[in-house]
Write an enzyme that holds these catalytic residues in place. Structure first.
Site, PDB file in Angstrom:
ATOM      1  CE  LYS A 123       6.672   6.100   0.099  1.00  0.00           C
ATOM      2  NZ  LYS A 123       6.504   5.006  -0.856  1.00  0.00           N
ATOM      3  NE  ARG A 175       0.801   2.234   1.945  1.00  0.00           N
ATOM      4  CZ  ARG A 175       1.638   2.838   2.780  1.00  0.00           C
ATOM      5  NH1 ARG A 175       2.297   3.910   2.400  1.00  0.00           N
ATOM      6  NH2 ARG A 175       1.820   2.356   4.001  1.00  0.00           N
TER       7      ARG A 175
HETATM    8  N1  HH2 Z   1       5.304   2.955   1.165  1.00  0.00           N
HETATM    9  C1  HH2 Z   1       5.492   2.759   2.486  1.00  0.00           C
HETATM   10  C2  HH2 Z   1       4.987   1.606   3.112  1.00  0.00           C
HETATM   11  N2  HH2 Z   1       4.275   0.708   2.426  1.00  0.00           N
HETATM   12  N3  HH2 Z   1       3.298  -0.003   0.388  1.00  0.00           N
HETATM   13  C3  HH2 Z   1       3.079   0.181  -0.915  1.00  0.00           C
HETATM   14  N4  HH2 Z   1       2.380  -0.706  -1.621  1.00  0.00           N
HETATM   15  N5  HH2 Z   1       3.576   1.281  -1.580  1.00  0.00           N
HETATM   16  C4  HH2 Z   1       4.313   2.220  -0.948  1.00  0.00           C
HETATM   17  O1  HH2 Z   1       4.755   3.189  -1.614  1.00  0.00           O
HETATM   18  C5  HH2 Z   1       4.572   2.047   0.455  1.00  0.00           C
HETATM   19  C6  HH2 Z   1       4.040   0.904   1.102  1.00  0.00           C
HETATM   20  C7  HH2 Z   1       6.265   3.756   3.276  1.00  0.00           C
HETATM   21  O2  HH2 Z   1       5.421   4.758   3.780  1.00  0.00           O
HETATM   22  P1  HH2 Z   1       4.802   4.757   5.265  1.00  0.00           P
HETATM   23  O3  HH2 Z   1       3.933   3.567   5.483  1.00  0.00           O
HETATM   24  O4  HH2 Z   1       4.124   6.053   5.509  1.00  0.00           O
HETATM   25  O5  HH2 Z   1       6.052   4.743   6.224  1.00  0.00           O
HETATM   26  P2  HH2 Z   1       6.768   3.601   7.067  1.00  0.00           P
HETATM   27  O6  HH2 Z   1       7.176   2.525   6.121  1.00  0.00           O
HETATM   28  O7  HH2 Z   1       7.932   4.308   7.690  1.00  0.00           O
HETATM   29  O8  HH2 Z   1       5.783   3.085   8.066  1.00  0.00           O
END
Ligand code: HH2
Length: 281
Positions: free
Chosen positions: A224, A259
């Protein structure tokens, strides 16, 4: 001491310093770190297999990006991305999570047999509470200030720890009063969701206090912006080592689940950390 998280078909155990790893599979064209890489079904499934080989305990599938500024997608669009992938992975006999804030997508995913509902909106939608209550799924309840489209436009808190804790405590109360047992629920501080670097660091340093809420804590900081800001690194793919550092720190602060995108690197770092920290090795 062992703790357990009841998630659909599974009872997953974790202990202090030994968190579970949730591997991220974004079936999206626009996720911040891996957008476009796994939006074909075959590529998503291959990546999921790799994460399991690397040591993932749970797989988390998302069909809508929540990166700052991300536009919302329709139920049908999100489901079109998720459905063929979820249909296949639930047959693998491993814990499957769906990352969605839409009640209808949750309902359909449960119909396919997924084990965890991961809601970045913290189950604030009454329908989502209902759907969760009528299932045996595990739940991840996350805090977010604002919505992805505007959440980084100047997030403000008087006391970020108190406010995030107050929100999570209130959501836990609503869910348990609705009949969802506490052992099914994980709370998530929502790193990067309506938070500046200072807010994120303050929350990370207060992680142990969140264990007092009585539910396991999920930490998601992988690749992030906060890692990028601490490293001076713009490119998310270059934030792997920094993310592993944060993951190890979170493990020492009682995280139940991490995660992460980079399962193998995180798993190996934790294995070495644990071998050195544990007097029995
Ligand atoms: N962060 C993201 C998405 N979902 N869910 C939880 N519970 N906690 C988090 O910190 C979280 C999440 C964002 O990361 P990512 O899925 O890699 O990216 P994107 O939302 O752009 O798909």
């Amino acid at each position: 001491m062992q703790y357990s998280w009841k998630a659909g078909r599974f009872d997953l155990s974790f202990s202090l310093g030994r968190p579970l790893l949730m591997g991220i599979v974004n079936v999206t064209p626009d996720s911040f770190s891996d957008g476009g890489c796994f939006c074909q079904v075959d590529a998503a499934l291959m990546h999921a297999r790799q994460l399991l080989d690397d040591g993932a305990d749970v797989l988390d599938f998302g069909g809508e990006s929540t990166r700052p500024g991300a536009p919302s997608v329709s139920v049908e669009q999100e489901w079109q991305r998720l459905e063929p992938v979820l249909r296949e992975v639930v047959s693998w006999g491993v814990p499957v999570s769906v990352d969605t804030k839409k009640t209808e997508v949750m309902r359909r995913a449960l119909g396919l047999g997924v084990d965890v509902l991961n809601d970045v909106n913290g189950f604030q939608d009454e329908g989502a509470v209902q759907v969760l209550k009528e299932s045996h799924a595990g739940a991840v309840v996350m805090h977010m200030q604002g919505q992805p489209a505007n959440m980084q436009n100047n997030p403000e808190y008087v006391d970020v720890v108190q406010e995030v804790q107050g929100f999570l405590r209130a959501r836990l109360k609503v869910l348990t009063e609705a009949g969802v047992s506490q052992g099914r629920i994980l709370v998530d501080l929502g790193f990067g969701f309506g938070k500046t670097l200072e807010h994120n660091v303050t929350l990370m340093q207060a992680l142990l206090q969140f264990a007092g809420l009585g539910a396991g804590v999920l930490v998601g900081v992988s690749r992030k912006r906060m890692i990028g800001e601490l490293l001076g690194q713009q490119n998310p793919a270059e934030r792997v080592h920094g993310s592993v550092g944060a993951a190890v720190f979170a493990a020492t602060q009682g995280a139940a689940v991490l995660r992460v995108h980079d399962v193998r690197a995180t798993r190996e770092a934790l294995t070495v950390f644990h071998a050195l920290a544990s007097p029995s090795v």
